[in-house]
Design a protein around this motif. Structure first.
Motif, PDB file in Angstrom:
ATOM      1  N   GLU A  32       0.834  -1.203   0.000  1.00  0.00           N
ATOM      2  CA  GLU A  32       0.000   0.000   0.000  1.00  0.00           C
ATOM      3  C   GLU A  32       0.870   1.255   0.000  1.00  0.00           C
ATOM      4  O   GLU A  32       0.577   2.237  -0.708  1.00  0.00           O
ATOM      5  CB  GLU A  32      -0.910  -0.022   1.229  1.00  0.00           C
ATOM      6  CG  GLU A  32      -1.925   1.103   1.282  1.00  0.00           C
ATOM      7  CD  GLU A  32      -2.868   0.954   2.460  1.00  0.00           C
ATOM      8  OE1 GLU A  32      -2.911   1.869   3.306  1.00  0.00           O
ATOM      9  OE2 GLU A  32      -3.552  -0.098   2.547  1.00  0.00           O
ATOM     10  N   ARG A  33       1.936   1.221   0.789  1.00  0.00           N
ATOM     11  CA  ARG A  33       2.882   2.342   0.812  1.00  0.00           C
ATOM     12  C   ARG A  33       3.471   2.597  -0.576  1.00  0.00           C
ATOM     13  O   ARG A  33       3.530   3.748  -1.049  1.00  0.00           O
ATOM     14  CB  ARG A  33       3.997   2.026   1.801  1.00  0.00           C
ATOM     15  CG  ARG A  33       5.149   3.045   1.831  1.00  0.00           C
ATOM     16  CD  ARG A  33       6.411   2.370   2.340  1.00  0.00           C
ATOM     17  NE  ARG A  33       6.839   1.284   1.465  1.00  0.00           N
ATOM     18  CZ  ARG A  33       7.716   0.343   1.809  1.00  0.00           C
ATOM     19  NH1 ARG A  33       8.224   0.324   3.026  1.00  0.00           N
ATOM     20  NH2 ARG A  33       8.067  -0.604   0.949  1.00  0.00           N
ATOM     21  N   ASP A  34       3.891   1.521  -1.235  1.00  0.00           N
ATOM     22  CA  ASP A  34       4.495   1.660  -2.557  1.00  0.00           C
ATOM     23  C   ASP A  34       3.493   2.202  -3.577  1.00  0.00           C
ATOM     24  O   ASP A  34       3.838   3.030  -4.426  1.00  0.00           O
ATOM     25  CB  ASP A  34       5.038   0.313  -3.031  1.00  0.00           C
ATOM     26  CG  ASP A  34       6.201  -0.182  -2.173  1.00  0.00           C
ATOM     27  OD1 ASP A  34       6.793   0.649  -1.451  1.00  0.00           O
ATOM     28  OD2 ASP A  34       6.498  -1.390  -2.224  1.00  0.00           O
ATOM     29  N   LEU A  35       2.253   1.726  -3.479  1.00  0.00           N
ATOM     30  CA  LEU A  35       1.220   2.205  -4.397  1.00  0.00           C
ATOM     31  C   LEU A  35       0.905   3.680  -4.163  1.00  0.00           C
ATOM     32  O   LEU A  35       0.659   4.434  -5.101  1.00  0.00           O
ATOM     33  CB  LEU A  35      -0.054   1.357  -4.247  1.00  0.00           C
ATOM     34  CG  LEU A  35       0.035  -0.072  -4.781  1.00  0.00           C
ATOM     35  CD1 LEU A  35      -1.135  -0.918  -4.278  1.00  0.00           C
ATOM     36  CD2 LEU A  35       0.054  -0.069  -6.307  1.00  0.00           C
ATOM     37  N   LEU A  36       0.910   4.076  -2.897  1.00  0.00           N
ATOM     38  CA  LEU A  36       0.672   5.486  -2.581  1.00  0.00           C
ATOM     39  C   LEU A  36       1.706   6.369  -3.270  1.00  0.00           C
ATOM     40  O   LEU A  36       1.383   7.457  -3.771  1.00  0.00           O
ATOM     41  CB  LEU A  36       0.725   5.704  -1.071  1.00  0.00           C
ATOM     42  CG  LEU A  36       0.601   7.169  -0.605  1.00  0.00           C
ATOM     43  CD1 LEU A  36      -0.775   7.729  -0.962  1.00  0.00           C
ATOM     44  CD2 LEU A  36       0.862   7.286   0.883  1.00  0.00           C
ATOM     45  N   GLY A  37       2.940   5.871  -3.326  1.00  0.00           N
ATOM     46  CA  GLY A  37       4.005   6.638  -3.966  1.00  0.00           C
ATOM     47  C   GLY A  37       3.778   6.873  -5.446  1.00  0.00           C
ATOM     48  O   GLY A  37       4.382   7.779  -6.029  1.00  0.00           O
ATOM     49  N   THR A  38       2.898   6.090  -6.056  1.00  0.00           N
ATOM     50  CA  THR A  38       2.617   6.274  -7.490  1.00  0.00           C
ATOM     51  C   THR A  38       1.559   7.339  -7.751  1.00  0.00           C
ATOM     52  O   THR A  38       1.411   7.778  -8.888  1.00  0.00           O
ATOM     53  CB  THR A  38       2.162   4.950  -8.134  1.00  0.00           C
ATOM     54  OG1 THR A  38       0.859   4.591  -7.625  1.00  0.00           O
ATOM     55  CG2 THR A  38       3.141   3.820  -7.854  1.00  0.00           C
ATOM     56  N   VAL A  39       0.812   7.740  -6.712  1.00  0.00           N
ATOM     57  CA  VAL A  39      -0.268   8.722  -6.917  1.00  0.00           C
ATOM     58  C   VAL A  39      -0.100   9.992  -6.082  1.00  0.00           C
ATOM     59  O   VAL A  39      -0.613  11.049  -6.452  1.00  0.00           O
ATOM     60  CB  VAL A  39      -1.654   8.086  -6.637  1.00  0.00           C
ATOM     61  CG1 VAL A  39      -1.986   7.039  -7.687  1.00  0.00           C
ATOM     62  CG2 VAL A  39      -1.730   7.480  -5.236  1.00  0.00           C
ATOM     63  N   TRP A  40       0.610   9.909  -4.943  1.00  0.00           N
ATOM     64  CA  TRP A  40       0.815  11.099  -4.107  1.00  0.00           C
ATOM     65  C   TRP A  40       1.654  12.114  -4.876  1.00  0.00           C
ATOM     66  O   TRP A  40       2.725  11.815  -5.380  1.00  0.00           O
ATOM     67  CB  TRP A  40       1.533  10.704  -2.819  1.00  0.00           C
ATOM     68  CG  TRP A  40       1.621  11.826  -1.812  1.00  0.00           C
ATOM     69  CD1 TRP A  40       2.427  12.932  -1.869  1.00  0.00           C
ATOM     70  CD2 TRP A  40       0.888  11.938  -0.595  1.00  0.00           C
ATOM     71  NE1 TRP A  40       2.247  13.724  -0.778  1.00  0.00           N
ATOM     72  CE2 TRP A  40       1.308  13.144   0.033  1.00  0.00           C
ATOM     73  CE3 TRP A  40      -0.069  11.143   0.036  1.00  0.00           C
ATOM     74  CZ2 TRP A  40       0.776  13.561   1.250  1.00  0.00           C
ATOM     75  CZ3 TRP A  40      -0.584  11.560   1.242  1.00  0.00           C
ATOM     76  CH2 TRP A  40      -0.171  12.757   1.847  1.00  0.00           C
ATOM     77  N   GLY A  41       1.130  13.327  -4.972  1.00  0.00           N
ATOM     78  CA  GLY A  41       1.840  14.358  -5.718  1.00  0.00           C
ATOM     79  C   GLY A  41       1.643  14.258  -7.209  1.00  0.00           C
ATOM     80  O   GLY A  41       2.234  15.026  -7.971  1.00  0.00           O
ATOM     81  N   GLY A  42       0.804  13.309  -7.633  1.00  0.00           N
ATOM     82  CA  GLY A  42       0.502  13.161  -9.052  1.00  0.00           C
ATOM     83  C   GLY A  42      -0.508  14.193  -9.511  1.00  0.00           C
ATOM     84  O   GLY A  42      -1.032  14.986  -8.708  1.00  0.00           O
ATOM     85  N   ALA A  43      -0.819  14.176 -10.792  1.00  0.00           N
ATOM     86  CA  ALA A  43      -1.710  15.182 -11.373  1.00  0.00           C
ATOM     87  C   ALA A  43      -3.072  15.215 -10.687  1.00  0.00           C
ATOM     88  O   ALA A  43      -3.583  16.288 -10.335  1.00  0.00           O
ATOM     89  CB  ALA A  43      -1.870  14.915 -12.866  1.00  0.00           C
ATOM     90  N   ALA A  44      -3.671  14.043 -10.472  1.00  0.00           N
ATOM     91  CA  ALA A  44      -5.001  14.000  -9.858  1.00  0.00           C
ATOM     92  C   ALA A  44      -4.964  14.536  -8.434  1.00  0.00           C
ATOM     93  O   ALA A  44      -5.868  15.262  -8.002  1.00  0.00           O
ATOM     94  CB  ALA A  44      -5.540  12.569  -9.885  1.00  0.00           C
ATOM     95  N   ASN A  45      -3.928  14.190  -7.701  1.00  0.00           N
ATOM     96  CA  ASN A  45      -3.774  14.653  -6.314  1.00  0.00           C
ATOM     97  C   ASN A  45      -3.603  16.168  -6.266  1.00  0.00           C
ATOM     98  O   ASN A  45      -4.267  16.865  -5.479  1.00  0.00           O
ATOM     99  CB  ASN A  45      -2.582  13.938  -5.691  1.00  0.00           C
ATOM    100  CG  ASN A  45      -2.303  14.356  -4.262  1.00  0.00           C
ATOM    101  OD1 ASN A  45      -1.159  14.574  -3.882  1.00  0.00           O
ATOM    102  ND2 ASN A  45      -3.331  14.468  -3.436  1.00  0.00           N
ATOM    103  N   LEU A  46      -2.752  16.699  -7.113  1.00  0.00           N
ATOM    104  CA  LEU A  46      -2.494  18.141  -7.119  1.00  0.00           C
ATOM    105  C   LEU A  46      -3.718  18.937  -7.553  1.00  0.00           C
ATOM    106  O   LEU A  46      -4.016  20.005  -7.003  1.00  0.00           O
ATOM    107  CB  LEU A  46      -1.303  18.451  -8.027  1.00  0.00           C
ATOM    108  CG  LEU A  46       0.049  17.878  -7.573  1.00  0.00           C
ATOM    109  CD1 LEU A  46       1.129  18.184  -8.601  1.00  0.00           C
ATOM    110  CD2 LEU A  46       0.429  18.424  -6.203  1.00  0.00           C
ATOM    111  N   GLN A  47      -4.459  18.399  -8.525  1.00  0.00           N
ATOM    112  CA  GLN A  47      -5.675  19.076  -8.982  1.00  0.00           C
ATOM    113  C   GLN A  47      -6.727  19.103  -7.885  1.00  0.00           C
ATOM    114  O   GLN A  47      -7.430  20.101  -7.687  1.00  0.00           O
ATOM    115  CB  GLN A  47      -6.228  18.384 -10.231  1.00  0.00           C
ATOM    116  CG  GLN A  47      -5.383  18.611 -11.480  1.00  0.00           C
ATOM    117  CD  GLN A  47      -5.798  17.718 -12.636  1.00  0.00           C
ATOM    118  OE1 GLN A  47      -6.841  17.065 -12.587  1.00  0.00           O
ATOM    119  NE2 GLN A  47      -4.969  17.662 -13.670  1.00  0.00           N
TER     120      GLN A  47
END
Length: 300
Positions: free
Chosen positions: A276-291
């Motif tokens: 779960e930690r590793d997967l979070l690293g793929t989306v945290w700070g990503g485009a969807a998160n920042l938007q």
């Protein structure tokens, strides 16, 4: 937590299986020789497995052998694997609906193939091939729905358990008829059924070869909902609308969510948390998160 399919493997190899799509459950170390099985299955033609991928990110996987109630020929088993591989490589995919042509789901294996593959060795080879395919399907980073129209019997019933959800039309049924054929489920259906409805209900369903109509299926947790229509086109539209509520969002987020749930289901807790930690690293700070942060919206 359900027992991992690879319970005897090391921590790192179990996690690796979920991180890397395309990794099969069985290989030559288990006495499984995939190319030999493929040659064997090619002897039993008929029907097709069709895949339509929509720009919405929802795919429609159709079992197409209506003259035999969409029973799986050898060719169809091979094509199912091909379509699973195609879905593994569909980076824009978020969900998939499995259904049958001409308003029925599937009656399981084509009896012509079953009669010809009569030895225990043949049966186990076919078992490993289909368990490989359906395990890979289950682990797809796509939220999956079995649209059960008409009858889902034997292997068809097993296929429904490889999906995350099951929706049934008003006059449909799911039935594990294996006992009456003198066998047990062999495509992974019994193990997944226990996970879905629990061991006691699974024993009743399998031991009694019970006919699960929509009402019964919903009551024991086998199905999510009974759709309004039995019409082939309208029920598919209903299923698409139902699935859309769960895949509405960026593909990278939906796919990470599905992967996270898979790891929670198959791995030991500490492994699942690390995944779960590793997967979070793929989306945290990503485009969807920042938007989402930029919108500063309040949740109600």
């Amino acid at each position: 937590m359900a027992n991992s399919l690879l319970k005897t493997s090391s921590l790192s190899s179990r996690t690796k299986v979920l991180h890397q799509m395309g990794v099969s459950l069985y290989n030559t170390s288990h006495g499984f020789h995939e190319e030999e099985v493929k040659k064997m299955l090619q002897q039993f033609p008929g029907g097709s497995v069709d895949l339509q991928k929509d720009d919405s990110g929802i795919g429609i996987l159709t079992l197409n052998n209506p003259s035999k109630m969409n029973a799986f020929s050898g060719t169809m088993m091979l094509q199912l694997l091909e379509k699973v591989i195609e879905l593994e490589n569909w980076t824009g995919g978020k969900g998939v609906i499995v259904c049958g042509a001409k308003n029925t789901f599937s009656s399981g294996s084509d009896l012509n193939a079953v009669k010809a593959l009569a030895t225990p060795e043949d049966g186990m080879a076919l078992c490993m091939f289909m368990q490989n395919t359906l395990t890979r399907f289950t682990r797809l980073p796509l939220i999956s729905v079995a649209l059960v129209q008409g009858r889902a019997l034997g292997g068809g019933a097993e296929l429904t358990t490889a999906c995350d959800f099951r929706l049934m039309t008003p006059e449909s049924e799911i039935r594990f008829v294996h006992k009456e054929m003198g066998i047990i489920p062999s495509w992974g259906g019994a193990s997944r059924l226990v996970e879905i409805i629990g061991s006691r209900e699974a024993l009743k369903v399998l031991g009694g070869a019970l006919k699960l109509d929509p009402k019964k299926a919903v009551s024991i947790g086998m199905a999510e909902e009974i759709l309004q229509s039995s019409d082939e086109t309208k029920s598919l539209e209903e299923a698409q609308a139902w699935l859309t509520q769960f895949v509405n969002g960026p593909p990278e987020v939906i796919r990470a969510l599905k992967k996270s749930v898979c790891s929670g289901k198959e791995l030991y807790l500490e492994e699942a948390l690390q995944n779960e930690r590793d997967l979070l690293g793929t989306v945290w700070g990503g485009a969807a998160n920042l938007q989402a942060i930029a919108r500063k919206g309040k949740f109600k």
